[in-house]
Write a protein that holds these residues in place. Structure first.
Motif, PDB file in Angstrom:
ATOM      1  N   ALA A  94       0.814  -1.217   0.000  1.00 57.34           N
ATOM      2  CA  ALA A  94       0.000   0.000   0.000  1.00 57.34           C
ATOM      3  C   ALA A  94       0.847   1.267   0.000  1.00 57.34           C
ATOM      4  CB  ALA A  94      -0.917  -0.016   1.234  1.00 57.34           C
ATOM      5  N   PHE A  95       2.136   1.125   0.281  1.00 53.77           N
ATOM      6  CA  PHE A  95       3.021   2.285   0.365  1.00 53.77           C
ATOM      7  C   PHE A  95       3.810   2.478  -0.931  1.00 53.77           C
ATOM      8  CE2 PHE A  95       2.294   0.601   4.580  1.00 53.77           C
ATOM      9  CZ  PHE A  95       1.902   1.732   5.279  1.00 53.77           C
TER      10      PHE A  95
ATOM     11  N   ARG B 225       4.468   8.717   6.024  1.00 53.67           N
ATOM     12  CA  ARG B 225       5.837   8.467   5.580  1.00 53.67           C
ATOM     13  C   ARG B 225       6.748   8.155   6.764  1.00 53.67           C
ATOM     14  NH1 ARG B 225       7.391  13.029   0.977  1.00 53.67           N
ATOM     15  NH2 ARG B 225       5.760  12.508  -0.529  1.00 53.67           N
ATOM     16  N   ARG B 226       6.551   8.885   7.860  1.00 52.43           N
ATOM     17  CA  ARG B 226       7.476   8.733   8.981  1.00 52.43           C
ATOM     18  C   ARG B 226       7.392   7.353   9.625  1.00 52.43           C
ATOM     19  NH1 ARG B 226       3.728  12.752  10.598  1.00 52.43           N
ATOM     20  NH2 ARG B 226       2.391  12.225  12.380  1.00 52.43           N
ATOM     21  N   THR B 227       6.196   6.749   9.653  1.00 49.21           N
ATOM     22  CA  THR B 227       6.093   5.411  10.240  1.00 49.21           C
ATOM     23  C   THR B 227       6.553   4.339   9.258  1.00 49.21           C
ATOM     24  OG1 THR B 227       3.730   5.419   9.627  1.00 49.21           O
ATOM     25  CG2 THR B 227       4.289   6.000  11.893  1.00 49.21           C
ATOM     26  N   PHE B 228       6.267   4.540   7.981  1.00 50.34           N
ATOM     27  CA  PHE B 228       6.729   3.602   6.948  1.00 50.34           C
ATOM     28  C   PHE B 228       8.251   3.577   6.889  1.00 50.34           C
ATOM     29  CE2 PHE B 228       8.081   3.394   2.411  1.00 50.34           C
ATOM     30  CZ  PHE B 228       7.861   2.033   2.210  1.00 50.34           C
ATOM     31  N   GLN B 229       8.868   4.745   6.844  1.00 49.40           N
ATOM     32  CA  GLN B 229      10.328   4.822   6.772  1.00 49.40           C
ATOM     33  C   GLN B 229      10.980   4.317   8.060  1.00 49.40           C
ATOM     34  OE1 GLN B 229      10.754   8.982   5.871  1.00 49.40           O
ATOM     35  NE2 GLN B 229      10.235   8.727   3.714  1.00 49.40           N
ATOM     36  N   SER B 230      10.310   4.535   9.200  1.00 49.95           N
ATOM     37  CA  SER B 230      10.841   4.036  10.473  1.00 49.95           C
ATOM     38  C   SER B 230      10.817   2.519  10.510  1.00 49.95           C
ATOM     39  CB  SER B 230      10.026   4.608  11.640  1.00 49.95           C
ATOM     40  OG  SER B 230      10.204   6.001  11.777  1.00 49.95           O
TER      41      SER B 230
ATOM     42  N   TYR C   3       3.148  -4.015  10.170  1.00 46.69           N
ATOM     43  CA  TYR C   3       2.056  -3.063   9.987  1.00 46.69           C
ATOM     44  C   TYR C   3       2.592  -1.654  10.230  1.00 46.69           C
ATOM     45  CZ  TYR C   3      -0.939  -7.188  10.571  1.00 46.69           C
ATOM     46  OH  TYR C   3      -1.513  -8.425  10.446  1.00 46.69           O
ATOM     47  N   SER C   4       2.116  -0.713   9.418  1.00 46.08           N
ATOM     48  CA  SER C   4       2.473   0.688   9.604  1.00 46.08           C
ATOM     49  C   SER C   4       1.260   1.556   9.325  1.00 46.08           C
ATOM     50  CB  SER C   4       3.618   1.088   8.660  1.00 46.08           C
ATOM     51  OG  SER C   4       3.840   2.490   8.684  1.00 46.08           O
ATOM     52  N   THR C   5       1.140   2.653  10.058  1.00 44.34           N
ATOM     53  CA  THR C   5       0.104   3.616   9.710  1.00 44.34           C
ATOM     54  C   THR C   5       0.510   4.312   8.416  1.00 44.34           C
ATOM     55  OG1 THR C   5       1.172   5.332  11.067  1.00 44.34           O
ATOM     56  CG2 THR C   5      -0.541   3.993  12.112  1.00 44.34           C
ATOM     57  N   ARG C   6      -0.441   4.937   7.760  1.00 44.52           N
ATOM     58  CA  ARG C   6      -0.179   5.485   6.435  1.00 44.52           C
ATOM     59  C   ARG C   6       0.463   6.876   6.519  1.00 44.52           C
ATOM     60  NH1 ARG C   6      -1.083   3.902   1.396  1.00 44.52           N
ATOM     61  NH2 ARG C   6      -1.322   5.465  -0.249  1.00 44.52           N
TER      62      ARG C   6
END
Length: 482
Positions: A141-142, A202-207, A197-200
Protein backbone atom coordinates in the motif's frame (compact mmCIF):
# COMPACT_ATOMS: atom_id res chain seq x y z
CA UNK A 1 52.94 88.35 12.56
CA UNK A 2 53.71 85.01 14.25
CA UNK A 3 53.21 81.74 12.38
CA UNK A 4 51.40 80.36 15.45
CA UNK A 5 48.62 82.84 14.82
CA UNK A 6 47.83 81.00 11.57
CA UNK A 7 48.41 77.48 12.94
CA UNK A 8 45.88 77.69 15.78
CA UNK A 9 42.84 78.39 13.56
CA UNK A 10 44.02 75.67 11.16
CA UNK A 11 44.25 73.12 13.95
CA UNK A 12 40.83 74.12 15.25
CA UNK A 13 39.37 73.83 11.76
CA UNK A 14 40.81 70.35 11.27
CA UNK A 15 39.58 69.11 14.67
CA UNK A 16 36.14 70.59 14.06
CA UNK A 17 35.96 68.89 10.66
CA UNK A 18 36.91 65.51 12.14
CA UNK A 19 34.33 65.93 14.91
CA UNK A 20 31.60 66.79 12.37
CA UNK A 21 32.50 63.75 10.27
CA UNK A 22 32.29 61.49 13.30
CA UNK A 23 28.97 63.01 14.32
CA UNK A 24 27.49 62.56 10.85
CA UNK A 25 28.76 58.99 10.72
CA UNK A 26 27.21 58.24 14.09
CA UNK A 27 23.87 59.75 13.13
CA UNK A 28 23.90 57.83 9.86
CA UNK A 29 24.63 54.60 11.72
CA UNK A 30 21.83 55.29 14.15
CA UNK A 31 19.36 56.04 11.37
CA UNK A 32 20.45 53.07 9.25
CA UNK A 33 17.47 50.69 8.84
CA UNK A 34 17.82 47.50 10.87
CA UNK A 35 17.30 44.10 9.17
CA UNK A 36 13.77 42.76 9.71
CA UNK A 37 14.93 39.18 10.23
CA UNK A 38 17.90 37.76 12.10
CA UNK A 39 20.82 36.66 9.97
CA UNK A 40 22.12 33.11 9.98
CA UNK A 41 25.00 34.11 12.26
CA UNK A 42 22.60 35.58 14.79
CA UNK A 43 20.38 32.53 14.62
CA UNK A 44 23.20 30.12 15.30
CA UNK A 45 25.45 32.09 17.64
CA UNK A 46 23.45 34.49 19.77
CA UNK A 47 20.23 32.60 20.41
CA UNK A 48 19.76 30.87 23.74
CA UNK A 49 20.80 27.21 23.67
CA UNK A 50 19.49 24.53 25.96
CA UNK A 51 22.51 23.06 27.73
CA UNK A 52 22.49 19.48 28.97
CA UNK A 53 22.60 19.50 32.76
CA UNK A 54 20.83 17.92 35.73
CA UNK A 55 17.72 20.08 35.25
CA UNK A 56 17.40 19.54 31.48
CA UNK A 57 18.43 15.89 31.28
CA UNK A 58 14.82 14.69 31.35
CA UNK A 59 13.99 17.02 28.45
CA UNK A 60 16.77 15.67 26.25
CA UNK A 61 15.63 12.11 27.02
CA UNK A 62 12.54 12.76 24.91
CA UNK A 63 14.84 13.30 21.91
CA UNK A 64 16.33 9.80 22.42
CA UNK A 65 19.37 10.59 20.29
CA UNK A 66 20.96 7.61 18.47
CA UNK A 67 23.95 7.52 20.84
CA UNK A 68 21.54 7.30 23.80
CA UNK A 69 19.71 4.21 22.52
CA UNK A 70 20.95 1.25 24.54
CA UNK A 71 19.95 -2.34 25.13
CA UNK A 72 17.74 -3.03 28.12
CA UNK A 73 16.37 -6.17 29.74
CA UNK A 74 15.27 -7.67 26.42
CA UNK A 75 15.89 -11.39 26.16
CA UNK A 76 17.35 -13.77 28.73
CA UNK A 77 19.34 -16.95 28.27
CA UNK A 78 17.91 -20.01 29.99
CA UNK A 79 17.85 -23.74 29.33
CA UNK A 80 14.35 -23.94 30.78
CA UNK A 81 12.82 -21.22 28.61
CA UNK A 82 12.76 -20.89 24.83
CA UNK A 83 11.87 -17.64 23.08
CA UNK A 84 9.13 -18.43 20.57
CA UNK A 85 8.37 -15.03 19.12
CA UNK A 86 8.32 -11.25 19.45
CA UNK A 87 5.70 -8.54 19.09
CA UNK A 88 7.37 -5.15 18.70
CA UNK A 89 5.62 -1.78 18.84
CA UNK A 90 7.68 1.27 17.94
CA UNK A 91 7.11 4.98 17.76
CA UNK A 92 8.54 6.62 14.65
CA UNK A 93 11.85 8.43 14.90
CA UNK A 94 12.64 12.13 15.11
CA UNK A 95 10.47 14.24 12.81
CA UNK A 96 10.01 17.83 11.78
CA UNK A 97 7.44 20.01 13.58
CA UNK A 98 3.75 19.52 12.92
CA UNK A 99 3.29 23.27 12.31
CA UNK A 100 5.41 26.01 10.80
CA UNK A 101 7.86 27.34 13.37
CA UNK A 102 10.18 30.33 13.55
CA UNK A 103 13.62 30.23 11.88
CA UNK A 104 13.13 26.63 10.76
CA UNK A 105 15.61 27.14 7.91
CA UNK A 106 18.42 27.53 10.46
CA UNK A 107 17.72 24.14 12.09
CA UNK A 108 19.76 21.26 10.68
CA UNK A 109 17.64 18.09 10.78
CA UNK A 110 20.33 15.96 9.18
CA UNK A 111 22.69 13.46 10.72
CA UNK A 112 26.39 12.77 10.56
CA UNK A 113 27.65 12.02 7.05
CA UNK A 114 30.32 9.80 8.61
CA UNK A 115 27.87 7.37 10.21
CA UNK A 116 28.88 4.07 8.62
CA UNK A 117 25.65 2.22 9.41
CA UNK A 118 23.54 4.98 7.90
CA UNK A 119 25.71 5.02 4.77
CA UNK A 120 25.33 1.24 4.34
CA UNK A 121 21.58 1.56 4.71
CA UNK A 122 21.40 4.32 2.09
CA UNK A 123 23.43 2.19 -0.33
CA UNK A 124 21.17 -0.80 0.38
CA UNK A 125 18.02 1.18 -0.41
CA UNK A 126 19.63 2.60 -3.54
CA UNK A 127 20.32 -0.90 -4.82
CA UNK A 128 16.90 -2.07 -3.71
CA UNK A 129 14.82 0.57 -5.44
CA UNK A 130 16.92 2.02 -8.26
CA UNK A 131 19.43 -0.39 -9.67
CA UNK A 132 17.16 -3.41 -9.50
CA UNK A 133 19.81 -5.66 -7.96
CA UNK A 134 17.34 -6.82 -5.33
CA UNK A 135 13.70 -7.56 -6.05
CA UNK A 136 11.64 -5.89 -3.34
CA UNK A 137 8.28 -7.53 -2.82
CA UNK A 138 7.17 -5.24 -0.11
CA UNK A 139 5.93 -1.64 -0.37
CA UNK A 140 2.36 -2.83 -0.94
CA UNK A 141 0.00 0.00 0.00
CA UNK A 142 3.02 2.28 0.36
CA UNK A 143 4.01 2.04 -3.28
CA UNK A 144 5.28 5.45 -4.31
CA UNK A 145 6.31 6.47 -0.80
CA UNK A 146 9.96 7.59 -0.61
CA UNK A 147 12.03 5.11 1.41
CA UNK A 148 14.16 7.91 2.89
CA UNK A 149 13.46 11.53 3.87
CA UNK A 150 13.39 13.63 0.72
CA UNK A 151 15.68 16.28 2.26
CA UNK A 152 18.91 15.29 3.99
CA UNK A 153 19.19 18.35 6.25
CA UNK A 154 16.00 20.40 6.01
CA UNK A 155 13.22 19.96 8.58
CA UNK A 156 10.02 19.10 6.74
CA UNK A 157 6.61 19.47 8.37
CA UNK A 158 5.73 16.17 10.06
CA UNK A 159 8.33 14.21 8.09
CA UNK A 160 10.97 11.84 9.39
CA UNK A 161 14.46 13.33 9.60
CA UNK A 162 17.75 11.63 8.85
CA UNK A 163 18.34 11.68 12.59
CA UNK A 164 15.08 9.74 12.92
CA UNK A 165 16.36 7.17 10.42
CA UNK A 166 19.58 6.83 12.43
CA UNK A 167 17.54 6.25 15.60
CA UNK A 168 15.61 3.32 14.16
CA UNK A 169 18.71 1.82 12.61
CA UNK A 170 20.40 1.95 16.01
CA UNK A 171 17.33 0.52 17.77
CA UNK A 172 17.15 -2.40 15.34
CA UNK A 173 20.86 -3.04 15.72
CA UNK A 174 20.72 -2.92 19.53
CA UNK A 175 17.77 -5.32 19.71
CA UNK A 176 19.39 -7.65 17.19
CA UNK A 177 22.40 -7.93 19.50
CA UNK A 178 20.07 -8.64 22.43
CA UNK A 179 18.19 -11.47 20.72
CA UNK A 180 20.49 -13.10 18.19
CA UNK A 181 22.27 -15.17 20.83
CA UNK A 182 19.07 -16.63 22.31
CA UNK A 183 16.78 -16.74 19.26
CA UNK A 184 18.46 -18.39 16.32
CA UNK A 185 15.33 -18.06 14.19
CA UNK A 186 16.13 -14.36 13.90
CA UNK A 187 18.86 -15.19 11.38
CA UNK A 188 16.62 -17.15 9.02
CA UNK A 189 13.09 -15.78 9.34
CA UNK A 190 11.09 -16.43 6.19
CA UNK A 191 8.68 -14.07 4.51
CA UNK A 192 5.65 -15.79 6.05
CA UNK A 193 7.14 -15.63 9.54
CA UNK A 194 7.27 -11.81 9.62
CA UNK A 195 4.26 -9.49 9.59
CA UNK A 196 4.74 -5.72 9.52
CA UNK A 197 2.06 -3.06 9.99
CA UNK A 198 2.47 0.69 9.60
CA UNK A 199 0.10 3.62 9.71
CA UNK A 200 -0.18 5.49 6.43
CA UNK A 201 2.43 8.12 7.15
CA UNK A 202 5.84 8.47 5.58
CA UNK A 203 7.48 8.73 8.98
CA UNK A 204 6.09 5.41 10.24
CA UNK A 205 6.73 3.60 6.95
CA UNK A 206 10.33 4.82 6.77
CA UNK A 207 10.84 4.04 10.47
CA UNK A 208 9.66 0.46 9.95
CA UNK A 209 12.13 -0.01 7.09
CA UNK A 210 15.06 1.40 9.07
CA UNK A 211 14.26 -0.72 12.12
CA UNK A 212 13.97 -3.91 10.09
CA UNK A 213 17.26 -3.24 8.32
CA UNK A 214 18.98 -3.08 11.69
CA UNK A 215 17.08 -6.05 13.14
CA UNK A 216 16.87 -8.70 10.40
CA UNK A 217 19.06 -9.46 7.39
CA UNK A 218 18.85 -7.31 4.27
CA UNK A 219 17.81 -10.32 2.24
CA UNK A 220 14.92 -10.94 4.63
CA UNK A 221 13.83 -7.30 4.52
CA UNK A 222 13.69 -7.36 0.72
CA UNK A 223 10.98 -10.03 0.92
CA UNK A 224 8.80 -8.47 3.61
CA UNK A 225 5.47 -6.87 2.73
CA UNK A 226 4.46 -3.87 4.85
CA UNK A 227 0.74 -3.79 5.53
CA UNK A 228 -1.24 -0.62 6.12
CA UNK A 229 -3.13 0.14 9.32
CA UNK A 230 -6.10 2.45 8.83
CA UNK A 231 -5.77 3.69 12.40
CA UNK A 232 -3.03 5.07 14.67
CA UNK A 233 -4.42 2.68 17.29
CA UNK A 234 -4.07 -0.43 15.07
CA UNK A 235 -7.68 -1.27 15.84
CA UNK A 236 -8.11 -3.56 12.79
CA UNK A 237 -11.80 -4.60 12.70
CA UNK A 238 -12.76 -3.00 16.01
CA UNK A 239 -12.42 0.70 15.27
CA UNK A 240 -15.52 2.86 15.22
CA UNK A 241 -16.43 3.77 18.79
CA UNK A 242 -18.44 6.97 19.47
CA UNK A 243 -18.28 6.46 23.23
CA UNK A 244 -14.48 6.50 23.11
CA UNK A 245 -14.66 9.92 21.46
CA UNK A 246 -17.00 11.07 24.23
CA UNK A 247 -14.52 10.00 26.89
CA UNK A 248 -11.75 11.83 25.07
CA UNK A 249 -13.75 15.06 24.86
CA UNK A 250 -14.42 14.85 28.60
CA UNK A 251 -10.71 14.41 29.20
CA UNK A 252 -9.86 17.43 27.02
CA UNK A 253 -12.32 19.61 28.92
CA UNK A 254 -10.69 18.53 32.18
CA UNK A 255 -7.22 19.37 30.82
CA UNK A 256 -8.48 22.79 29.69
CA UNK A 257 -9.89 23.48 33.15
CA UNK A 258 -6.54 22.51 34.65
CA UNK A 259 -4.79 25.04 32.44
CA UNK A 260 -7.28 27.78 33.33
CA UNK A 261 -6.60 27.13 37.01
CA UNK A 262 -2.89 27.83 36.32
CA UNK A 263 -2.98 31.31 34.68
CA UNK A 264 0.80 31.71 34.93
CA UNK A 265 1.27 28.55 32.86
CA UNK A 266 -1.36 29.68 30.36
CA UNK A 267 0.47 32.99 29.94
CA UNK A 268 3.81 31.20 29.61
CA UNK A 269 2.39 28.92 26.92
CA UNK A 270 0.85 31.82 25.02
CA UNK A 271 3.98 34.00 25.05
CA UNK A 272 6.29 31.08 24.22
CA UNK A 273 3.98 29.94 21.42
CA UNK A 274 3.86 33.44 19.97
CA UNK A 275 7.64 33.33 19.53
CA UNK A 276 7.87 29.66 18.52
CA UNK A 277 5.17 29.44 15.86
CA UNK A 278 5.67 31.42 12.68
CA UNK A 279 3.13 33.76 11.13
CA UNK A 280 0.25 31.84 9.57
CA UNK A 281 0.45 28.87 11.93
CA UNK A 282 -2.65 29.76 13.98
CA UNK A 283 -0.43 31.11 16.73
CA UNK A 284 -3.29 31.87 19.12
CA UNK A 285 -4.80 28.40 19.04
CA UNK A 286 -1.49 26.53 19.13
CA UNK A 287 0.08 28.82 21.70
CA UNK A 288 -2.81 28.21 24.07
CA UNK A 289 -1.94 24.50 24.15
CA UNK A 290 1.25 23.76 26.14
CA UNK A 291 1.51 20.32 24.50
CA UNK A 292 1.65 21.89 21.02
CA UNK A 293 4.30 24.34 22.20
CA UNK A 294 6.29 21.49 23.74
CA UNK A 295 6.19 19.50 20.51
CA UNK A 296 7.36 22.49 18.47
CA UNK A 297 10.23 23.23 20.86
CA UNK A 298 11.59 19.71 20.34
CA UNK A 299 12.55 20.71 16.80
CA UNK A 300 15.17 23.07 18.23
CA UNK A 301 16.14 21.03 21.28
CA UNK A 302 16.69 17.71 19.52
CA UNK A 303 18.91 19.26 16.84
CA UNK A 304 21.19 21.38 19.05
CA UNK A 305 19.74 24.55 17.56
CA UNK A 306 19.32 27.91 19.24
CA UNK A 307 15.89 28.45 20.77
CA UNK A 308 13.61 30.57 18.52
CA UNK A 309 13.45 34.37 18.47
CA UNK A 310 11.22 36.88 16.75
CA UNK A 311 11.61 40.65 16.41
CA UNK A 312 10.72 41.32 20.01
CA UNK A 313 11.63 38.36 22.14
CA UNK A 314 13.46 35.05 22.46
CA UNK A 315 12.42 31.78 24.09
CA UNK A 316 14.53 31.32 27.18
CA UNK A 317 15.70 28.21 28.96
CA UNK A 318 13.30 28.79 31.84
CA UNK A 319 10.40 28.95 29.34
CA UNK A 320 11.30 25.48 28.07
CA UNK A 321 11.69 24.07 31.58
CA UNK A 322 8.31 25.48 32.61
CA UNK A 323 6.47 24.09 29.57
CA UNK A 324 7.98 20.62 29.99
CA UNK A 325 7.37 20.50 33.75
CA UNK A 326 3.71 21.37 33.31
CA UNK A 327 3.05 18.96 30.42
CA UNK A 328 4.81 16.13 32.30
CA UNK A 329 2.57 16.83 35.28
CA UNK A 330 -0.57 16.84 33.09
CA UNK A 331 0.41 13.52 31.50
CA UNK A 332 0.96 11.98 34.94
CA UNK A 333 -2.41 13.26 36.17
CA UNK A 334 -4.11 12.05 32.99
CA UNK A 335 -2.95 8.49 33.65
CA UNK A 336 -5.21 8.37 36.73
CA UNK A 337 -8.22 9.93 35.01
CA UNK A 338 -11.10 7.48 34.61
CA UNK A 339 -12.10 8.97 31.25
CA UNK A 340 -8.56 8.47 29.97
CA UNK A 341 -8.43 4.83 31.12
CA UNK A 342 -11.81 4.05 29.57
CA UNK A 343 -10.81 5.81 26.36
CA UNK A 344 -7.62 3.77 26.12
CA UNK A 345 -9.43 0.51 26.80
CA UNK A 346 -11.78 1.13 23.89
CA UNK A 347 -9.10 2.48 21.54
CA UNK A 348 -6.68 -0.39 22.26
CA UNK A 349 -9.16 -3.27 22.18
CA UNK A 350 -8.55 -4.10 18.53
CA UNK A 351 -4.78 -4.03 18.99
CA UNK A 352 -4.75 -6.19 22.14
CA UNK A 353 -7.15 -8.62 20.47
CA UNK A 354 -4.76 -8.84 17.53
CA UNK A 355 -1.77 -9.32 19.84
CA UNK A 356 -3.50 -12.21 21.60
CA UNK A 357 -4.33 -13.88 18.28
CA UNK A 358 -0.68 -13.60 17.21
CA UNK A 359 0.45 -15.10 20.52
CA UNK A 360 -1.82 -18.07 19.95
CA UNK A 361 -0.38 -18.52 16.45
CA UNK A 362 3.06 -18.72 18.02
CA UNK A 363 1.76 -21.23 20.57
CA UNK A 364 0.35 -23.44 17.81
CA UNK A 365 3.69 -23.23 15.99
CA UNK A 366 2.04 -21.84 12.86
CA UNK A 367 3.68 -18.39 12.94
CA UNK A 368 4.28 -15.59 12.27
CA UNK A 369 7.00 -15.20 14.89
CA UNK A 370 7.92 -11.54 14.44
CA UNK A 371 5.18 -8.92 14.36
CA UNK A 372 6.07 -5.24 14.04
CA UNK A 373 3.67 -2.35 14.54
CA UNK A 374 5.16 0.99 13.45
CA UNK A 375 3.06 3.74 14.97
CA UNK A 376 2.96 6.87 17.05
CA UNK A 377 3.21 8.08 20.63
CA UNK A 378 -0.56 7.61 20.94
CA UNK A 379 -0.15 3.94 20.01
CA UNK A 380 2.26 3.23 22.86
CA UNK A 381 0.47 5.47 25.34
CA UNK A 382 -2.97 3.97 24.82
CA UNK A 383 -1.73 0.38 24.90
CA UNK A 384 0.28 0.99 28.08
CA UNK A 385 -2.76 2.44 29.84
CA UNK A 386 -5.04 -0.36 28.72
CA UNK A 387 -2.59 -2.94 30.08
CA UNK A 388 -2.48 -1.12 33.43
CA UNK A 389 1.13 0.02 33.21
CA UNK A 390 2.30 2.97 35.27
CA UNK A 391 2.81 6.39 33.79
CA UNK A 392 6.29 6.67 32.29
CA UNK A 393 7.48 10.15 31.24
CA UNK A 394 9.99 8.58 28.86
CA UNK A 395 7.57 6.22 27.12
CA UNK A 396 6.71 8.74 24.43
CA UNK A 397 10.27 9.50 23.32
CA UNK A 398 11.14 9.28 19.64
CA UNK A 399 11.89 5.67 18.62
CA UNK A 400 10.29 4.46 21.85
CA UNK A 401 9.41 0.77 22.04
CA UNK A 402 7.17 -1.76 23.73
CA UNK A 403 8.14 -5.40 23.23
CA UNK A 404 6.16 -8.50 24.11
CA UNK A 405 8.25 -11.69 24.30
CA UNK A 406 6.56 -15.11 24.08
CA UNK A 407 8.29 -18.04 25.83
CA UNK A 408 7.83 -21.75 26.09
CA UNK A 409 8.58 -23.66 29.31
CA UNK A 410 10.74 -26.60 28.26
CA UNK A 411 10.15 -28.49 31.52
CA UNK A 412 6.39 -28.79 31.06
CA UNK A 413 4.49 -30.85 28.58
CA UNK A 414 3.05 -28.69 25.80
CA UNK A 415 -0.61 -28.19 26.46
CA UNK A 416 -1.73 -25.13 24.57
CA UNK A 417 -1.63 -21.68 26.14
CA UNK A 418 -1.25 -23.01 29.70
CA UNK A 419 2.41 -23.81 29.06
CA UNK A 420 3.20 -20.56 27.28
CA UNK A 421 4.25 -17.35 28.92
CA UNK A 422 4.98 -13.77 27.96
CA UNK A 423 6.57 -10.67 29.36
CA UNK A 424 6.32 -6.99 28.48
CA UNK A 425 9.19 -4.54 28.24
CA UNK A 426 8.78 -0.78 27.94
CA UNK A 427 11.88 0.94 26.55
CA UNK A 428 13.98 -1.96 27.77
CA UNK A 429 12.48 -2.21 31.26
CA UNK A 430 10.58 -5.34 32.32
CA UNK A 431 7.14 -4.04 33.39
CA UNK A 432 5.29 -7.38 33.49
CA UNK A 433 4.66 -6.99 37.23
CA UNK A 434 2.54 -3.92 36.48
CA UNK A 435 0.11 -5.75 34.19
CA UNK A 436 -3.09 -5.82 36.21
CA UNK A 437 -4.60 -9.03 34.79
CA UNK A 438 -1.58 -11.29 35.36
CA UNK A 439 -2.79 -13.56 38.17
CA UNK A 440 0.16 -15.94 38.52
CA UNK A 441 3.49 -14.27 37.94
CA UNK A 442 6.45 -16.56 37.40
CA UNK A 443 9.72 -15.11 38.70
CA UNK A 444 12.49 -16.59 36.60
CA UNK A 445 15.24 -14.48 38.13
CA UNK A 446 15.69 -11.07 39.71
CA UNK A 447 14.86 -8.95 36.65
CA UNK A 448 12.74 -11.46 34.71
CA UNK A 449 9.04 -11.95 35.35
CA UNK A 450 6.69 -14.00 33.16
CA UNK A 451 2.91 -14.03 32.90
CA UNK A 452 0.82 -16.92 31.58
CA UNK A 453 -0.69 -16.41 28.15
CA UNK A 454 -3.95 -17.85 29.45
CA UNK A 455 -4.21 -14.75 31.67
CA UNK A 456 -4.26 -12.36 28.71
CA UNK A 457 -6.60 -14.71 26.81
CA UNK A 458 -9.00 -14.65 29.76
CA UNK A 459 -8.67 -10.88 30.03
CA UNK A 460 -9.54 -10.18 26.38
CA UNK A 461 -12.43 -12.69 26.28
CA UNK A 462 -13.99 -12.41 29.74
CA UNK A 463 -12.82 -9.38 31.71
CA UNK A 464 -11.88 -6.66 29.26
CA UNK A 465 -15.09 -4.63 29.50
CA UNK A 466 -15.85 -5.25 33.17
CA UNK A 467 -14.76 -1.76 34.25
CA UNK A 468 -17.09 -0.32 31.59
CA UNK A 469 -20.04 -2.38 32.90
CA UNK A 470 -20.43 -4.18 29.58
CA UNK A 471 -19.46 -7.53 28.11
CA UNK A 472 -18.45 -6.67 24.55
CA UNK A 473 -17.00 -3.98 22.33
CA UNK A 474 -20.18 -3.16 20.43
CA UNK A 475 -22.29 -2.43 23.49
CA UNK A 476 -19.46 -0.50 25.15
CA UNK A 477 -19.23 1.79 22.15
CA UNK A 478 -22.89 2.73 21.81
CA UNK A 479 -23.88 3.33 25.43
CA UNK A 480 -21.84 5.45 27.81
CA UNK A 481 -21.20 3.72 31.13
CA UNK A 482 -22.25 5.50 34.29
Amino acid sequence: MSVDVFRRPLHCYILLSIWILLLVGGVYKYLEPKPRYPTASIATEQYHNLVLDVKTKRIFKVCNLPDDIKSGDEGFDSKQWTLRGLLVLIRHGDRGPLQHVTNISYVNCGYSDTDAHLKLYQDYLHNLTVLGKVSWIGPGAFHGFPVLPTHATQCQIGQLTMQGVAQLLKLGQVLRESYVGIWQKLLNLTQSEIVVYSTRYRRTFQSALAFLYGFVTGDTLSRVTILESQSMSFCFRDCGCPVADTFYRSLRRHITRQLLSHPAVALLSETTGRVTFSVGAEQGILGADPHSVRDALLTYICHSSGLPCNLHNCVKRQNVAGIFSYTDWVNHQKWNDINWRRYCLLKSYGLIKHIVSQMLHMVSNSGPYLILYSGHDHTLEQLSTALGLKSDPHLLRYAGRIIIEVYNNNRQLLNGARDMYFRILSNGKDVTRQVHFCKELHNVEQDVTLCKIEDIVRFIHDDYFTSLNFTNFKDSCVTKSV
